[in-house]
Design a protein around this motif. Structure first.
Motif, mmCIF file in Angstrom:
data_model
loop_
_atom_site.group_PDB
_atom_site.id
_atom_site.type_symbol
_atom_site.label_atom_id
_atom_site.label_comp_id
_atom_site.label_asym_id
_atom_site.label_seq_id
_atom_site.Cartn_x
_atom_site.Cartn_y
_atom_site.Cartn_z
ATOM 1 N N PHE A 28 0.838 -1.193 0.000
ATOM 2 C CA PHE A 28 0.000 0.000 0.000
ATOM 3 C C PHE A 28 0.877 1.247 0.000
ATOM 4 O O PHE A 28 1.955 1.253 0.589
ATOM 5 C CB PHE A 28 -0.906 0.044 1.228
ATOM 6 N N HIS A 29 0.388 2.306 -0.609
ATOM 7 C CA HIS A 29 1.047 3.607 -0.492
ATOM 8 C C HIS A 29 0.860 4.139 0.920
ATOM 9 O O HIS A 29 1.789 4.635 1.547
ATOM 10 C CB HIS A 29 0.473 4.578 -1.519
ATOM 11 N N ASP A 34 -5.604 4.256 2.593
ATOM 12 C CA ASP A 34 -6.042 3.556 1.389
ATOM 13 C C ASP A 34 -7.186 2.598 1.673
ATOM 14 O O ASP A 34 -8.179 2.551 0.935
ATOM 15 C CB ASP A 34 -4.880 2.793 0.753
ATOM 16 N N THR A 35 -7.063 1.816 2.730
ATOM 17 C CA THR A 35 -8.115 0.836 3.022
ATOM 18 C C THR A 35 -9.425 1.538 3.386
ATOM 19 O O THR A 35 -10.508 1.103 2.975
ATOM 20 C CB THR A 35 -7.683 -0.110 4.155
ATOM 21 N N THR A 36 -9.324 2.627 4.140
ATOM 22 C CA THR A 36 -10.531 3.385 4.499
ATOM 23 C C THR A 36 -11.180 3.988 3.266
ATOM 24 O O THR A 36 -12.414 3.919 3.087
ATOM 25 C CB THR A 36 -10.182 4.509 5.498
ATOM 26 N N LEU A 85 -3.865 4.757 -4.368
ATOM 27 C CA LEU A 85 -4.974 5.589 -4.824
ATOM 28 C C LEU A 85 -4.576 7.041 -5.020
ATOM 29 O O LEU A 85 -5.362 7.834 -5.546
ATOM 30 C CB LEU A 85 -6.138 5.520 -3.829
ATOM 31 N N ASP A 86 -3.371 7.398 -4.601
ATOM 32 C CA ASP A 86 -2.929 8.787 -4.664
ATOM 33 C C ASP A 86 -2.008 9.082 -5.827
ATOM 34 O O ASP A 86 -1.815 10.245 -6.193
ATOM 35 C CB ASP A 86 -2.207 9.170 -3.359
ATOM 36 N N HIS A 112 -10.407 -5.700 1.131
ATOM 37 C CA HIS A 112 -9.678 -6.929 0.805
ATOM 38 C C HIS A 112 -10.279 -7.629 -0.409
ATOM 39 O O HIS A 112 -9.570 -8.299 -1.160
ATOM 40 C CB HIS A 112 -9.585 -7.883 2.011
ATOM 41 N N ASP A 113 -11.591 -7.448 -0.643
ATOM 42 C CA ASP A 113 -12.209 -7.975 -1.865
ATOM 43 C C ASP A 113 -11.683 -7.224 -3.086
ATOM 44 O O ASP A 113 -11.439 -7.809 -4.141
ATOM 45 C CB ASP A 113 -13.729 -7.851 -1.795
ATOM 46 N N PHE A 114 -11.512 -5.912 -2.928
ATOM 47 C CA PHE A 114 -10.941 -5.102 -4.011
ATOM 48 C C PHE A 114 -9.527 -5.562 -4.354
ATOM 49 O O PHE A 114 -9.177 -5.717 -5.523
ATOM 50 C CB PHE A 114 -10.918 -3.623 -3.610
#
Length: 288
Positions: A28-29, A34-36, A85-86, A112-114
Motif C-alpha cells: 500500500f502507499h 487507502d483501506t478506508t 490511490l494517490d 480486501h475484496d478489491f
C-alpha cells in the motif's frame, strides 16, 4: 518492516475470507488511508444506479479526477500487489477503477475484496507469481482476462472495425528500460510470452471514424479504451475511459502531459487527431 506487517495482515484476511490458499504480498502507499478510502468508494459506488457496468466504471473513474499522475509505481525490487490511490499512471488508473467496479458488481464492499480483484485483473491467471506474471502488454492483459471471463473486447461489435497485425516484442527489444529484465530468468520469461504474440492480429477503430455519429452512439460512458500505437512492436501506449459530455465522447485519463487524472477538453476524435502517435482505439468492457 512495513511490507512484512502488511503481508501478515493481508494473509490473515485471505485466510478468513477464503479468497486464496497461500500468502500474497500487497504493498500500500498508505495502508490506513487507502483501506478506508477503498471501503468508502465501494460503499458510494454500491448506491449508484447504473444501466451497465461501463456506466458504473464511469461513475467510479470520476472520483479520481485531480489525482496526480506518477509513473512506475508498480516497479520495485520485489513484485507485489501494489495499491496506490494517490499516484496513478494510465494503466493503474484503469485497473483500479475496473477492480472497484468488479467488486461492487459482486455486491462486496470490503477493501480486501478489491485487492483480490485487482490481483485477478493485473496478473496472469489472476495470481501474482513474480514480475513475469504481470500482464505487461495490453493485448496479453485483454486475452488473459477475456479467457477468464473478466473482460470483453467490445471493439469487435462496433459499427466500423479494422484489423492490424503486429509482432509484440517491445520489452525484449528495449531490455534496458526495464530494471527487472536484468535478471536473465525474467528476461527469458518475457520473451516466451512474446512468442505467443508474433503476428498478433487485433481489431481497432481508426481515428478518422471516431467522429462518426453512429460510432459515437455505440460508445458507452465508462467504456475503458486502449490507444493503439503507431509503433511496429507494441500494441497500446495509453489507456483511459470514455465520458459522455453533451452527447460527445471525451477521454478521462491519467495524463502525463498535465500530471493528473483529468477529462480532455477536446472530444475524443479531436484529441486523437492531435496525438498522431495513436492510430485508433480498442474498447474494453467488464463482462456483464
Amino acid at each position: 518492516m512495513k511490507k512484512i506487517v502488511t503481508s501478515i495482515l493481508f494473509a490473515c484476511i485471505l485466510s478468513a475470507t477464503g479468497h486464496a490458499s497461500s500468502l500474497r504480498d500487497v504493498r500500500f502507499h498508505d495502508i490506513a488511508n487507502d483501506t478506508t478510502r477503498i471501503n468508502k468508494l465501494l460503499d458510494k459506488a454500491s448506491a449508484v444506479k447504473y444501466d451497465n457496468l461501463s456506466n458504473l466504471c464511469g461513475s467510479i473513474a470520476r472520483e479520481f479526477i485531480g489525482k496526480p499522475y506518477v509513473a512506475h509505481t508498480l516497479e520495485d525490487s520485489v513484485e507485489m500487489i501494489t495499491v496506490d490511490l494517490d499516484r496513478l499512471d494510465c494503466t493503474t488508473f484503469v485497473e483500479t477503477v475496473l477492480a472497484l467496479a468488479y467488486t461492487v458488481n459482486e455486491r462486496r464492499t470490503s477493501w480486501h475484496d478489491f485487492v483480490f480483484n485487482l490481483e485477478r485483473i493485473r496478473y496472469r491467471g489472476g495470481e501474482l507469481n513474480g514480475y513475469g506474471s504481470r500482464l505487461h502488454y495490453i493485448c496479453d492483459w485483454m486475452a488473459d482476462n477475456i479467457y477468464r471471463g473478466t473482460l470483453e473486447d467490445a471493439t469487435r461489435n462496433m459499427p466500423k472495425v479494422f484489423y492490424v497485425t503486429r509482432s509484440i516484442d517491445f520489452m525484449s527489444n528495449h531490455r534496458d528500460r526495464y530494471p527487472a529484465l536484468k535478471d536473465s530468468a525474467e528476461f527469458e520469461r518475457i520473451k516466451n510470452i512474446e512468442i505467443g504474440y508474433r503476428n498478433h492480429r487485433f481489431p481497432y477503430i481508426k481515428t478518422n471514424d471516431l467522429g462518426n455519429k453512429t460510432m459515437k452512439a455505440a460508445l458507452r460512458d465508462g467504456d475503458a479504451i486502449a490507444f493503439v500505437s503507431n509503433l511496429k512492436d507494441l500494441d497500446v501506449t495509453h489507456m483511459g475511459f470514455i465520458v459522455i459530455i453533451d452527447g460527445e465522447p471525451h477521454v478521462l485519463h491519467a495524463s502525463s502531459t498535465h500530471g493528473q487524472v483529468e477529462i480532455t477538453a477536446q472530444p475524443l476524435h479531436e484529441f486523437m487527431k492531435k496525438n498522431r502517435q495513436f492510430i485508433g482505439i480498442r474498447v474494453i468492457r467488464l463482462k456483464e
